[in-house]
Design a protein around this motif. Sequence first.
Motif, PDB file in Angstrom:
ATOM      1  N   ARG A  33       0.827  -1.202   0.086  1.00 19.73           N
ATOM      2  CA  ARG A  33      -0.014  -0.145   0.065  1.00 19.73           C
ATOM      3  C   ARG A  33       0.969   1.153  -0.119  1.00 19.73           C
ATOM      4  NH1 ARG A  33      -2.822  -1.087   5.017  1.00 19.73           N
ATOM      5  NH2 ARG A  33      -3.843   0.881   4.873  1.00 19.73           N
ATOM      6  N   ILE A  34       2.019   1.251   0.548  1.00 19.46           N
ATOM      7  CA  ILE A  34       3.139   2.247   0.740  1.00 19.46           C
ATOM      8  C   ILE A  34       3.369   2.797  -0.784  1.00 19.46           C
ATOM      9  CG2 ILE A  34       5.364   1.318   0.769  1.00 19.46           C
ATOM     10  CD1 ILE A  34       4.119   3.894   3.193  1.00 19.46           C
ATOM     11  N   LEU A  35       3.314   1.623  -1.691  1.00 16.02           N
ATOM     12  CA  LEU A  35       3.683   1.985  -3.246  1.00 16.02           C
ATOM     13  C   LEU A  35       2.600   2.603  -3.943  1.00 16.02           C
ATOM     14  CD1 LEU A  35       5.760  -1.305  -3.629  1.00 16.02           C
ATOM     15  CD2 LEU A  35       6.583   1.097  -3.353  1.00 16.02           C
ATOM     16  N   VAL A  43       3.440   4.206  -7.783  1.00 19.29           N
ATOM     17  CA  VAL A  43       2.956   3.431  -8.923  1.00 19.29           C
ATOM     18  C   VAL A  43       2.057   4.285  -9.823  1.00 19.29           C
ATOM     19  CG1 VAL A  43       1.330   1.295  -9.637  1.00 19.29           C
ATOM     20  CG2 VAL A  43       3.370   0.951  -7.854  1.00 19.29           C
ATOM     21  N   PHE A  44       0.798   4.966  -9.124  1.00 22.78           N
ATOM     22  CA  PHE A  44       0.058   5.855  -9.894  1.00 22.78           C
ATOM     23  C   PHE A  44       0.618   6.824 -10.716  1.00 22.78           C
ATOM     24  CE2 PHE A  44      -3.348   3.091  -8.572  1.00 22.78           C
ATOM     25  CZ  PHE A  44      -4.570   3.446  -9.396  1.00 22.78           C
ATOM     26  N   VAL A  45       1.629   7.645 -10.002  1.00 24.83           N
ATOM     27  CA  VAL A  45       2.383   8.449 -10.480  1.00 24.83           C
ATOM     28  C   VAL A  45       3.161   7.838 -11.720  1.00 24.83           C
ATOM     29  CG1 VAL A  45       4.618  10.084 -10.520  1.00 24.83           C
ATOM     30  CG2 VAL A  45       2.874  10.100  -8.624  1.00 24.83           C
ATOM     31  N   ALA A  46       3.732   6.811 -11.869  1.00 21.98           N
ATOM     32  CA  ALA A  46       4.596   5.996 -12.974  1.00 21.98           C
ATOM     33  C   ALA A  46       3.535   5.830 -14.066  1.00 21.98           C
ATOM     34  CB  ALA A  46       5.111   4.727 -12.698  1.00 21.98           C
ATOM     35  N   LEU A  47       1.906   5.049 -13.756  1.00 22.80           N
ATOM     36  CA  LEU A  47       1.035   4.838 -14.540  1.00 22.80           C
ATOM     37  C   LEU A  47       0.837   6.267 -15.356  1.00 22.80           C
ATOM     38  CD1 LEU A  47      -1.328   2.404 -12.785  1.00 22.80           C
ATOM     39  CD2 LEU A  47       0.169   2.029 -14.730  1.00 22.80           C
ATOM     40  N   PHE A  59      -5.796  13.264 -11.680  1.00 28.67           N
ATOM     41  CA  PHE A  59      -6.633  13.401 -10.506  1.00 28.67           C
ATOM     42  C   PHE A  59      -6.935  12.337  -9.861  1.00 28.67           C
ATOM     43  CE2 PHE A  59      -9.809  12.338 -13.733  1.00 28.67           C
ATOM     44  CZ  PHE A  59     -11.022  11.511 -12.774  1.00 28.67           C
ATOM     45  N   TYR A  60      -6.460  10.994 -10.805  1.00 26.61           N
ATOM     46  CA  TYR A  60      -6.733   9.757 -10.146  1.00 26.61           C
ATOM     47  C   TYR A  60      -5.871   9.447  -9.156  1.00 26.61           C
ATOM     48  CZ  TYR A  60      -9.025   7.947 -14.269  1.00 26.61           C
ATOM     49  OH  TYR A  60      -9.985   7.768 -15.365  1.00 26.61           O
ATOM     50  N   ILE A  61      -4.750  10.322  -8.608  1.00 22.96           N
ATOM     51  CA  ILE A  61      -3.975  10.225  -7.383  1.00 22.96           C
ATOM     52  C   ILE A  61      -4.962  10.441  -6.218  1.00 22.96           C
ATOM     53  CG2 ILE A  61      -2.327  11.464  -6.106  1.00 22.96           C
ATOM     54  CD1 ILE A  61      -1.022   9.775  -8.061  1.00 22.96           C
ATOM     55  N   ALA A  62      -5.966  11.266  -6.279  1.00 20.90           N
ATOM     56  CA  ALA A  62      -6.733  11.880  -5.198  1.00 20.90           C
ATOM     57  C   ALA A  62      -7.483  10.645  -4.683  1.00 20.90           C
ATOM     58  CB  ALA A  62      -7.768  12.859  -5.712  1.00 20.90           C
ATOM     59  N   PHE A  63      -7.466   9.302  -5.507  1.00 18.78           N
ATOM     60  CA  PHE A  63      -8.677   8.389  -5.128  1.00 18.78           C
ATOM     61  C   PHE A  63      -7.489   7.179  -4.307  1.00 18.78           C
ATOM     62  CE2 PHE A  63     -10.892  10.084  -8.415  1.00 18.78           C
ATOM     63  CZ  PHE A  63     -12.207  10.032  -8.127  1.00 18.78           C
ATOM     64  N   VAL A  64      -6.056   7.293  -4.647  1.00 14.83           N
ATOM     65  CA  VAL A  64      -5.261   6.480  -3.877  1.00 14.83           C
ATOM     66  C   VAL A  64      -4.478   7.096  -2.706  1.00 14.83           C
ATOM     67  CG1 VAL A  64      -4.806   5.235  -5.949  1.00 14.83           C
ATOM     68  CG2 VAL A  64      -3.206   6.936  -5.486  1.00 14.83           C
TER      69      VAL A  64
END
Length: 160
Positions: free
Chosen positions: A76-78, A82-86, A95-100
Amino acid sequence: MSASARTIFFFSFYVFAAGLPMVVAPELVLGLLQLPIEGLDWIRFLGVVVLIVGYYYCNLGRAGVVPFFCWSVQMRILIVPVFVALILVFGMRPFYIAFVVPDFLGALWTWSALRKDGINPLKPPAFGVGGSGSAPKREALAGIASGASAADYRDRADRV
């Protein structure tokens, strides 16, 4: 229930809250994510999988399975990197970062609780079962299966 167990138990509510709308109101979820609302079977299927994961978190937290807490933190710390890389590699919407972020913050919460208990989440304690199949290890496994408390599990594991 230990502090780290409570973090996992309460995190299960977040997971349930994410999975349930996917099953019962997928149009809402897809609209929130700005995704096309078509072929809803896939999101309902994914919602069921998320609910199953929530069930695992709920019960593993209640059972006090510390190695799972550590494994959970490790993954979960990753989630943010991971989302930044995606986003960078595949052009996903930023804005998907807000969901993680809640997942990431939950991982930090569990990490902190584990550290207060003297446990390094990057080096989880032995599960106490496996290897030679000795009687004490089978006894520890039987205790877990019977719903023994985390303290009972630790006492049995210490004898292994």
